[in-house]
Motif scaffolding. Structure first.
Motif, PDB file in Angstrom:
ATOM      1  N   TRP A 124      19.222  20.419 -60.174  1.00  0.00           N
ATOM      2  CA  TRP A 124      17.843  19.942 -60.103  1.00  0.00           C
ATOM      3  C   TRP A 124      17.379  19.773 -58.658  1.00  0.00           C
ATOM      4  CZ3 TRP A 124      19.062  15.564 -64.062  1.00  0.00           C
ATOM      5  CH2 TRP A 124      19.161  16.114 -65.331  1.00  0.00           C
ATOM      6  N   ILE A 125      18.225  19.202 -57.816  1.00  0.00           N
ATOM      7  CA  ILE A 125      17.834  18.928 -56.425  1.00  0.00           C
ATOM      8  C   ILE A 125      17.734  20.222 -55.625  1.00  0.00           C
ATOM      9  CG2 ILE A 125      18.604  17.858 -54.269  1.00  0.00           C
ATOM     10  CD1 ILE A 125      19.837  15.636 -56.118  1.00  0.00           C
ATOM     11  N   TYR A 126      18.769  21.049 -55.692  1.00  0.00           N
ATOM     12  CA  TYR A 126      18.779  22.268 -54.876  1.00  0.00           C
ATOM     13  C   TYR A 126      17.817  23.328 -55.389  1.00  0.00           C
ATOM     14  CZ  TYR A 126      22.742  20.296 -52.387  1.00  0.00           C
ATOM     15  OH  TYR A 126      23.552  19.490 -51.631  1.00  0.00           O
ATOM     16  N   SER A 127      17.282  23.168 -56.603  1.00  0.00           N
ATOM     17  CA  SER A 127      16.287  24.122 -57.091  1.00  0.00           C
ATOM     18  C   SER A 127      14.987  24.022 -56.298  1.00  0.00           C
ATOM     19  CB  SER A 127      16.009  23.909 -58.578  1.00  0.00           C
ATOM     20  OG  SER A 127      15.309  22.696 -58.788  1.00  0.00           O
ATOM     21  N   LEU A 128      14.739  22.883 -55.663  1.00  0.00           N
ATOM     22  CA  LEU A 128      13.531  22.717 -54.841  1.00  0.00           C
ATOM     23  C   LEU A 128      13.770  22.997 -53.368  1.00  0.00           C
ATOM     24  CD1 LEU A 128      11.818  19.474 -56.206  1.00  0.00           C
ATOM     25  CD2 LEU A 128      11.174  21.838 -56.588  1.00  0.00           C
ATOM     26  N   TYR A 129      14.985  23.314 -52.992  1.00  0.00           N
ATOM     27  CA  TYR A 129      15.318  23.432 -51.571  1.00  0.00           C
ATOM     28  C   TYR A 129      14.474  24.483 -50.856  1.00  0.00           C
ATOM     29  CZ  TYR A 129      17.988  23.964 -47.298  1.00  0.00           C
ATOM     30  OH  TYR A 129      18.351  24.025 -45.988  1.00  0.00           O
ATOM     31  N   ASN A 130      14.299  25.645 -51.426  1.00  0.00           N
ATOM     32  CA  ASN A 130      13.535  26.719 -50.777  1.00  0.00           C
ATOM     33  C   ASN A 130      12.045  26.684 -51.098  1.00  0.00           C
ATOM     34  OD1 ASN A 130      15.704  27.863 -49.414  1.00  0.00           O
ATOM     35  ND2 ASN A 130      16.314  29.029 -51.210  1.00  0.00           N
ATOM     36  N   GLU A 131      11.631  25.728 -51.896  1.00  0.00           N
ATOM     37  CA  GLU A 131      10.217  25.619 -52.277  1.00  0.00           C
ATOM     38  C   GLU A 131       9.465  24.789 -51.229  1.00  0.00           C
ATOM     39  OE1 GLU A 131       8.986  27.168 -54.884  1.00  0.00           O
ATOM     40  OE2 GLU A 131      10.917  27.835 -55.639  1.00  0.00           O
ATOM     41  N   PRO A 132       8.150  24.943 -51.161  1.00  0.00           N
ATOM     42  CA  PRO A 132       7.352  24.070 -50.283  1.00  0.00           C
ATOM     43  C   PRO A 132       7.132  22.717 -50.973  1.00  0.00           C
ATOM     44  CG  PRO A 132       5.935  25.680 -51.329  1.00  0.00           C
ATOM     45  CD  PRO A 132       7.344  25.994 -51.757  1.00  0.00           C
ATOM     46  N   TRP A 133       8.226  21.973 -51.189  1.00  0.00           N
ATOM     47  CA  TRP A 133       8.200  20.764 -51.993  1.00  0.00           C
ATOM     48  C   TRP A 133       7.363  19.639 -51.396  1.00  0.00           C
ATOM     49  CZ3 TRP A 133      10.192  16.998 -48.979  1.00  0.00           C
ATOM     50  CH2 TRP A 133      11.093  17.375 -48.007  1.00  0.00           C
ATOM     51  N   ASP A 134       7.107  19.654 -50.085  1.00  0.00           N
ATOM     52  CA  ASP A 134       6.322  18.554 -49.509  1.00  0.00           C
ATOM     53  C   ASP A 134       4.863  18.938 -49.246  1.00  0.00           C
ATOM     54  OD1 ASP A 134       6.943  20.240 -47.406  1.00  0.00           O
ATOM     55  OD2 ASP A 134       7.471  18.639 -46.019  1.00  0.00           O
ATOM     56  N   SER A 135       4.423  20.085 -49.754  1.00  0.00           N
ATOM     57  CA  SER A 135       3.022  20.471 -49.656  1.00  0.00           C
ATOM     58  C   SER A 135       2.230  19.714 -50.722  1.00  0.00           C
ATOM     59  CB  SER A 135       2.895  21.979 -49.879  1.00  0.00           C
ATOM     60  OG  SER A 135       1.549  22.335 -49.989  1.00  0.00           O
ATOM     61  N   PRO A 136       1.168  18.993 -50.338  1.00  0.00           N
ATOM     62  CA  PRO A 136       0.441  18.180 -51.314  1.00  0.00           C
ATOM     63  C   PRO A 136      -0.278  18.984 -52.390  1.00  0.00           C
ATOM     64  CG  PRO A 136      -0.567  17.997 -49.133  1.00  0.00           C
ATOM     65  CD  PRO A 136       0.646  18.855 -48.994  1.00  0.00           C
ATOM     66  N   THR A 137      -0.518  20.266 -52.157  1.00  0.00           N
ATOM     67  CA  THR A 137      -1.249  21.074 -53.134  1.00  0.00           C
ATOM     68  C   THR A 137      -0.344  21.936 -54.007  1.00  0.00           C
ATOM     69  OG1 THR A 137      -1.551  22.820 -51.496  1.00  0.00           O
ATOM     70  CG2 THR A 137      -3.299  21.153 -51.677  1.00  0.00           C
ATOM     71  N   ASP A 138       0.910  22.080 -53.630  1.00  0.00           N
ATOM     72  CA  ASP A 138       1.821  22.949 -54.366  1.00  0.00           C
ATOM     73  C   ASP A 138       2.252  22.292 -55.681  1.00  0.00           C
ATOM     74  OD1 ASP A 138       4.448  24.254 -55.116  1.00  0.00           O
ATOM     75  OD2 ASP A 138       3.821  25.480 -53.412  1.00  0.00           O
TER      76      ASP A 138
END
Length: 172
Positions: A112-126
């Motif tokens: 669950w955690i590493y699935s977001l690693y390459n994503e723009p997880w801290d973008s407010p609009t994503d």
């Protein structure tokens, strides 16, 4: 425990003996208790702040609660002060089941955690966003767990090598 039972179950005797001094054990249990409480608190505070992977807060809350339960199970063997405390077989079985559950849940949490690693997880609009504090805490607590496991394995391997060398030196 009588002598006949201790001869028949040497594995139980190994688990009943203490591997570290009592102050070290108490200090480590307090540290782990604090980390587990932090897991529960951060998971609860940011419960709805990770739509990119909504299971991360669940992971923190459940792993924190399971860790506290396991720490409580390790405190069960209490003595009356006249003889060393012993751990009952049901307590050892419960501890073993908790370890298996926490291991499986740790692997699941990694996914669950590493699935977001390459994503723009801290973008407010994503749509795959996640609260920065929540994600970074979960990410780094997982990484620190891996570092601790690696250090523990390295220490045990060094101890094993030392014992093998000492065995060859002492035995003719």
């Amino acid at each position: 425990m009588d002598d006949n039972q201790s001869d028949a179950s040497p594995l139980l005797n190994i688990f009943e003996t203490s591997f570290s001094p009592k102050p070290v054990t108490i200090g480590l249990k307090c540290l782990l208790f604090g980390i587990n409480v932090a897991n529960i608190v951060l998971g609860a505070i940011y419960f709805h702040d990770c739509p990119g992977q909504y299971l991360i807060p669940y992971y923190l809350i459940i792993s924190g609660a399971a860790g506290i339960l396991f720490l409580c199970l390790t405190c069960l063997p209490c003595g009356d002060g006249r003889e060393p405390p012993t751990t009952s077989l049901p307590t050892l079985c419960a501890q073993g089941l908790m370890i298996l559950f926490m291991f499986a849940f740790f692997i699941t949490g990694n996914v669950w955690i590493y699935s977001l690693y390459n994503e723009p997880w801290d973008s407010p609009t994503d749509p795959k966003r996640c609260n920065r504090v929540l994600f970074l805490y979960a990410f780094w607590i997982t990484n620190v767990s891996y570092m601790f496991i690696a250090i523990l394995i390295l220490v045990y391997l060094c101890l094993l090598a030392f014992l093998c060398i000492m065995r060859r030196v002492i035995s003719p």
